[in-house]
Design an enzyme around this catalytic site. Sequence first.
Site, short mmCIF file in Angstrom:
data_model
loop_
_atom_site.label_atom_id
_atom_site.label_comp_id
_atom_site.label_asym_id
_atom_site.label_seq_id
_atom_site.Cartn_x
_atom_site.Cartn_y
_atom_site.Cartn_z
N HIS A 276 -34.61 -45.20 -59.96
CA HIS A 276 -34.51 -43.78 -59.63
C HIS A 276 -34.49 -43.67 -58.12
O HIS A 276 -35.29 -44.33 -57.44
CB HIS A 276 -35.71 -43.04 -60.22
CG HIS A 276 -35.57 -41.55 -60.22
ND1 HIS A 276 -35.58 -40.81 -59.07
CD2 HIS A 276 -35.40 -40.67 -61.23
CE1 HIS A 276 -35.43 -39.53 -59.39
NE2 HIS A 276 -35.32 -39.42 -60.69
N ARG B 154 -33.70 -32.05 -56.10
CA ARG B 154 -32.31 -31.97 -55.63
C ARG B 154 -31.54 -30.92 -56.41
O ARG B 154 -30.75 -30.17 -55.85
CB ARG B 154 -31.64 -33.34 -55.73
CG ARG B 154 -32.07 -34.27 -54.59
CD ARG B 154 -31.62 -35.71 -54.81
NE ARG B 154 -32.45 -36.37 -55.82
CZ ARG B 154 -31.97 -37.14 -56.79
NH1 ARG B 154 -30.68 -37.36 -56.90
NH2 ARG B 154 -32.79 -37.70 -57.65
#
Lengths: 630, 263
Positions: free
Chosen positions: A249, A269
């Site tokens: 990740h 994000r």
Amino acid sequence: MSEIERHSFDVVVIGAGGAGLRAAIEARMQGKRVAIVCKSLFGKAHTVMAEGGIAAAMGNVNSHDNWQVHFRDTMRGGKFLNSWRMAELHAKEAPTRVWELETYGALFDRTPDGKISQRNFGGHEYPRLAHVGDRSGLELIRTLQQKIVSLQQEDYRETGDYEAKIKIFAEVTITRLLTVDGRAAGAFGYYRETGNFVTFEAPAVVLATGGIGKTFKVTSGSWEYTGDGHALAMRAGATTLNMEFIQFHPTGMVWPPSVKGILVTESVRGDGGVLTNSEGTRFMFNYIPDVFKDKYATTPEEADRWYTDPDNNRRPPELLPRDEVARAINSEVKAGRGTPHGGVYLDVSSRLPAEVIKKKLPSMWHQFKELADVDITKEAMEVGPTCHYVMGGVEVDPDTQQTLLPGLFAAGEVSGGLHGSNRLGGNSLSDLLVFGRRAGLGAAEYVEALPVRPAVDDAMLADAEAEALAPFSNVGDENPYTIHADLQNTMNDLVGIIRTESEMVDALARLQEFKVRVKNSSVKGGRAFNPGWHLALDLKNMLLVAEAVAKASLDRQESRGGHTRDDYPKMSDEWRKINIICRYDGEGAVIEHQPMQPMRPDLLELFDVEELKKYLTAEELPTHDAGSDH
Amino acid sequence: MGYTAKFKVWRGDDTGGGIEDFSVDVNEGEVVLDIIHRLQATQAPDLAVRWNCKAGKCGSCSAEVNGKPRLMCMTRMSTFTEDETITVTPMRTFPVIRDLVTDVSYNYEKARMVPAFAPPADLAPGDYRMAQVDVERSQEFRKCIECFMCNNVCHAVRDHEENKTTFSGPRFLMRIAELDMHPLDTVDRREVAVEDHGVGYCNITKCCTEVCPEHIKITDNAIIPLKERIADKKYDPIFSIASLFKRNKEGRQSAPDTPKATK
Ligand SMILES: Cc1cc2nc3c(=O)[nH]c(=O)nc-3n(C[C@H](O)[C@H](O)[C@H](O)COP(=O)(O)OP(=O)(O)OC[C@H]3O[C@@H](n4cnc5c(N)ncnc54)[C@H](O)[C@@H]3O)c2cc1C
Ligand code: SF4
Ligand code: SF4
Ligand code: FES
């Protein structure tokens, strides 16, 4: 051999995360008697940590969404190495599985018209993730747990016994699957609390044991992630598939050291957060790969417009699939443009008002405040890649989730295929529901059709008991905690995010040494709740899994999704057609190649030929013209 | 940066035990659970402790640090001075299994006694409509990570073992309130709250709210409203489950498109 507690069930589910619970619910609804066995307390499985949400093309926020779009996104994210049949079933069934959760009592965040709200996530064309703030996994697991309670209440009303049909064995670790004549026959394990052994006799076993993160040093996973299910399946004669694909990740915490690896959700994000390097550059614009060129914004202006007008702008490159973002961060840090603690900056403070941040990302706000003394409404976070998810896993039939061992089923992170070489965020929780249910159904139908139940004999149990007790009688003085730390460093450094032949050869040699060291590891203390003993047993699983990962990684001479080779940096059409299968030969993991099934023509037709050319060999390309449904 | 800390850790099992002293290294940024893990790796390999996520999300690592219920993974060492002795003991209200691990099965038994969510029978999956403002009240309670520290700290069971049969503790009173405030639930749990879960034992000391790592306002937002609704029922002369259900549930429905069945 001591007297061993024995139980008999129709179906034994190993694992109480989303996949295990959904499988158990289904098997019970099919009228079967079910045991749920898990290493932790009930309700604490890894699923509880999931943050962002559950991907399902309900089309609540953008009505253009449908299963075909979700299917395409999943295949693209996995770079076409996915089991297309699983990707199809997943995309088609996920909405029903999410709606079903509402009937169990789940309370997702809502849209203005009262439907389940859906959020943007990397690789998903439309807002698709059903969520509750950033604690979606908690909602999922609690909802399923409460559904189980409600079924137990039903059973109580009928029989006077809550446990008549579903019984939970918490803090029990399974150390071996039992087989009779090449079929599943049950499972053997110990109570963590007492160290006493227990046998489950059952014609059908569902593995839902989650992932392998604890084989790596920097990981977002919990202590349970020791790859037990992968190892148990391989030892019992089943196979694993494409274990080289591991998702790093892009955004784990990097500071302070004790929390290194803990996840920073992608929603940061999705909700507007941007990545910058030490020079203040929003660097993701420099890392848009060719295959995604037409889907992502090329300027910050366009990217920023997308949040409010997604129909007329392309998405920000921060939302590229995870493998792309993780590699980009890795490159920035290597090029000397990292933060003081070796990450990059992830900032929402300059993008959203403080109140909105606290509302949308409450646990991130807490996590940074309490663990790193960082107020994310005022400062940027420092983040870097962390081992997060294994795309590879136990090989299963896409419709029933049965493994190559009849009677053994696998679902959730422990199974392989759906995600291909890279998983999209949110596609795991939906995977758990869709295939957890299918595994429960598959197991129930298998039991139904079975003429005679396999019988477990005492010799098998004596052997399993001796194996589990061995660490107490080992004579060496190796400390299991030290071996574990060395293993994690080896995997992180030599089979990590960027791989190369010489390092993996080195890793394989070290793994052989670890095997010897594990045999020499001795355990102090008694059998009651002894973590040192537990770790010594888990280590054997981690070693087998690590070997499978290292061998498959060394074998695959291309870079794709969660497998990046420095020495083979390109994606290869030929390698795409190959699944790398791993089995256990009595000593360790051995690999072989299996050809990939060609995709069904009606599914191929969902893509532009131009796009297919990026992934398929010339012979595989269909003759149809560009599809119109985009 | 690094220093050596003095730790006292309770070790033993259901037959007895006591505090053991340790000197152990501490590095920058560490939490109490890191130190417990260091003890396991270097001095006490069989030291029993529960943990999972190490990020305050699973509620496994509850213990008492210097006498206060805490998640060990969220208790930073920097909150103590370097010369302070840190004492870690298991949660007191639940029977010890070994070292820091306690038998929390009480909580699971109580959970099983709360009547489950029951949606309107004719409401099809996918047709659920609820407004954000209406789900938010229950959502606050669903943040609960089941660390059971509120149940550990509540004096009604902490000091009164005998109450465990009749009192479910704040965690499950809150669960009743949560279901009660669910916009689409159709069951009246007020009798059950009194009879089976002993809501009357709570005298609103708010100790539970103080220890909740999720900062849920257990007393103010869950238990007090629950008590009020029960009082409501008791003093209502023309009380009938059906009419009350109607009034209470309807008052909250504000989502557009709410299917008729729930009205
Ligand atoms: C921090 C974080 C955030 C995430 N966010 C998201 C997200 O937003 N969306 C998404 O889709 N995915 C997300 N994921 C991924 C997702 O959470 C996991 O892939 C998923 O929860 C795995 O579920 P599972 O049911 O397969 O197994 P788990 O939930 O891991 O459960 C495994 C179970 O198996 C049991 N078990 C294991 N070994 C044994 C044994 N030997 N004997 C007995 N029992 C055993 C364990 O006790 C446990 O109960 C996230 C992951 C992390 C770490
Ligand atoms: S407020 Fe009530 S439930 Fe909470 S600790 Fe006090 S007495 Fe117990
Ligand atoms: S309400 Fe708070 S203190 Fe009580 S169990 Fe839940 S999270 Fe823990
Ligand atoms: S380990 Fe999960 S809350 Fe502490």
